[in-house]
Design a protein around this motif. Structure first.
Motif, short mmCIF file in Angstrom:
data_model
loop_
_atom_site.label_atom_id
_atom_site.label_comp_id
_atom_site.label_asym_id
_atom_site.label_seq_id
_atom_site.Cartn_x
_atom_site.Cartn_y
_atom_site.Cartn_z
N VAL A 41 37.61 40.38 10.77
CA VAL A 41 36.54 39.61 10.13
C VAL A 41 36.87 39.49 8.65
CG1 VAL A 41 34.08 39.46 9.63
CG2 VAL A 41 34.86 40.53 11.77
N VAL A 42 36.89 38.25 8.15
CA VAL A 42 37.10 38.01 6.72
C VAL A 42 35.75 37.68 6.09
CG1 VAL A 42 38.26 36.57 5.00
CG2 VAL A 42 39.45 37.19 7.11
N LYS A 58 26.38 41.91 7.92
CA LYS A 58 25.67 42.99 8.61
C LYS A 58 25.38 42.60 10.05
CE LYS A 58 23.36 44.91 4.51
NZ LYS A 58 22.05 45.11 3.83
N GLU A 59 24.92 41.37 10.24
CA GLU A 59 24.59 40.88 11.58
C GLU A 59 25.85 40.76 12.43
OE1 GLU A 59 21.97 37.25 13.60
OE2 GLU A 59 22.19 37.38 11.41
N ASN A 60 26.93 40.30 11.81
CA ASN A 60 28.20 40.18 12.52
C ASN A 60 28.69 41.54 13.02
OD1 ASN A 60 31.35 40.63 11.81
ND2 ASN A 60 31.11 38.69 12.87
N THR A 81 29.97 34.43 11.77
CA THR A 81 30.08 34.27 13.22
C THR A 81 29.32 35.42 13.89
OG1 THR A 81 32.27 33.30 12.96
CG2 THR A 81 31.68 34.11 15.16
N ILE A 82 28.38 35.07 14.76
CA ILE A 82 27.58 36.09 15.45
C ILE A 82 27.86 35.97 16.95
CG2 ILE A 82 25.31 37.13 15.73
CD1 ILE A 82 26.30 36.84 12.78
N VAL A 137 29.54 32.15 20.84
CA VAL A 137 29.23 32.73 19.53
C VAL A 137 28.39 31.74 18.74
CG1 VAL A 137 31.39 34.05 19.53
CG2 VAL A 137 31.30 31.86 18.34
N ILE A 138 27.59 32.25 17.82
CA ILE A 138 26.78 31.41 16.96
C ILE A 138 27.40 31.38 15.58
CG2 ILE A 138 24.47 31.02 16.01
CD1 ILE A 138 24.67 30.92 19.10
#
Length: 313
Positions: free
Chosen positions: A14-15, A24-26, A102-103, A214-215
Motif C-alpha cells: 500500500v502506497v 486507517k480504513e484500508n 482502496t478499501i 474493492v471500493i
C-alpha cells in the motif's frame, strides 16, 4: 495471518500520502480479510505530513511492515519501492498492490486466490473496482476488447482477458515480478500502471476477477481529464507527467499506439483551444511540455534477482 505450509502467501503493498483516515480504513480491511493467505502488509509512507507517520508507529502487528520515505517519490516511486521490498524482504508467493484509498471487501483477496487456482499461469489479476455508490470506478475499468462487456458480464463465472489495468488491487506472482521487473519509478505519477501492466500482458494472459470487489474512495467518480479539471495550477502541473509518460509508453508499443497517442493529443489540444475551460493557456503549456519531454524520456526498467533477499520469517 498465520499460514499453513501449503497455503499461497501474499504480501499487500500500500502506497500512502496524506490520507490518514482512508489509510486507517484500508489497513483495517486488509487485517480483516477472510483468508489466511495475507502474510505481510507493506506500507510505503511517501513522506506524509498529516500525522500518518505517527499513526503508523502506533501499529503493533508484526505482519505490518512500515517504510517511511524522506521525500515524496510519487505513486510510481512508491510502488517501485514497495514491490522491491516484497522481493527482497519476504518469501511470499504473490504481491497485492493498491493505493491508500482502496478499501477491499473482506473476500477480495480470497477471490483473487481462488481465481489464481482456477486459471493457473497468469500475468496479473485485477479486482472489480467500484466507487462508493457501487458504480464502476471510471478511473479503474480495465481494458478489454469486447464491446459492452460490462453490461454482458456473467459476474458469477467470469475471468475475461485484459490488456491493462490500474494499480488499484492487482495481484502479481513473485515469478512475474522477477521476469518483467519493477514499475518505472521515473514516471513519478500517472501512466506507471498502464506501462507496467501492458509490459506484462503483451506476453502473459491477464484477467479481470469480477467477484473480487474493492471500493475506490476517490472524491468524484470521473476519469482524469486536463480539460475538465478545475484545480489550481500547482495540481494541473502534474498533467505534464501524464502526457510525457503516455507518449513514452505509446512510443514503446509501436506505430499504431503512437498514432493513437497523437490523436489523443490533437483532440485534447483542440478542446483546450476552442471550448470553455479554466486555466486554458497553462493547460496547453502542460500538454506541450509533457509531450516534448516524452520525445526524450527513456527511463530504466529495473529488474531484481530472486536471491536478492530472502529473510528469515
Amino acid at each position: 495471518m498465520n499460514n499453513g505450509s501449503n497455503m499461497k502467501k501474499v504480501s499487500a503493498v500500500v502506497v500512502t500520502y496524506n490520507r490518514i483516515e482512508l489509510l486507517k480504513e484500508n489497513i483495517e480491511s486488509l487485517l480483516n480479510q477472510n483468508t489466511k493467505s495475507l502474510n505481510n502488509i507493506i506500507i510505503i509512507n511517501n513522506n506524509s505530513t498529516d500525522g500518518t507517520k505517527e499513526y503508523l508507529e502506533t501499529i503493533n502487528n508484526k505482519c505490518v511492515k512500515i517504510y517511511h520515505l524522506n521525500e515524496n517519490i510519487g505513486g510510481a516511486g512508491g510502488f517501485n519501492y514497495g514491490i522491491r521490498k516484497f522481493i527482497e524482504e519476504t518469501t511470499d508467493d504473490f504481491v497485492w498492490i493498491m493505493d491508500d484509498d482502496t478499501i477491499p471487501k473482506l473476500n477480495a483477496l480470497s477471490e483473487l486466490i481462488l481465481a489464481s487456482d482456477k486459471i493457473g499461469a497468469f500475468g496479473y489479476l485485477a479486482s472489480n473496482v467500484r466507487w462508493i455508490n457501487g458504480e464502476f470506478a471510471k478511473m479503474n475499468i480495465p481494458s478489454i476488447d469486447s464491446k459492452n462487456w460490462l453490461e454482458k458480464m456473467d459476474f458469477d463465472n467470469a475471468y475475461p482477458r485484459i490488456k491493462k489495468a490500474t494499480f488499484v488491487s492487482l495481484l502479481f506472482s513473485r515469478s512475474i515480478i522477477i521476469k518483467y521487473g519493477l514499475p518505472i519509478k521515473d514516471f513519478f505519477i500517472w501512466g506507471d500502471d498502464t506501462e507496467f501492466t501492458q509490459r506484462i500482458s503483451i506476453n502473459e494472459p491477464s484477467y479481470f476477477v469480477t467477484k473480487s470487489v474493492v471500493i475506490h474512495k476517490i472524491l468524484k467518480n470521473e476519469g482524469s481529464s486536463i480539460f475538465e479539471d478545475s484545480s489550481d495550477k500547482s495540481r494541473l502541473a502534474r498533467y505534464r507527467y501524464g502526457f510525457r509518460n503516455g507518449y513514452y509508453t505509446s512510443k514503446k508499443n509501436g506505430k499504431n499506439a503512437l498514432a493513437i497517442q497523437w490523436l489523443y493529443i490533437a483532440k485534447t489540444l483542440i478542446k483546450l483551444m476552442f471550448f470553455k475551460t479554466t486555466n486554458r493557456y497553462f493547460k496547453i503549456k502542460m500538454l506541450f511540455k509533457g509531450t516534448v519531454q516524452g520525445f526524450f524520456f527513456n527511463p530504466v526498467v529495473e529488474k531484481l534477482q530472486e536471491n536478492e533477499g530472502e529473510n528469515d520469517e
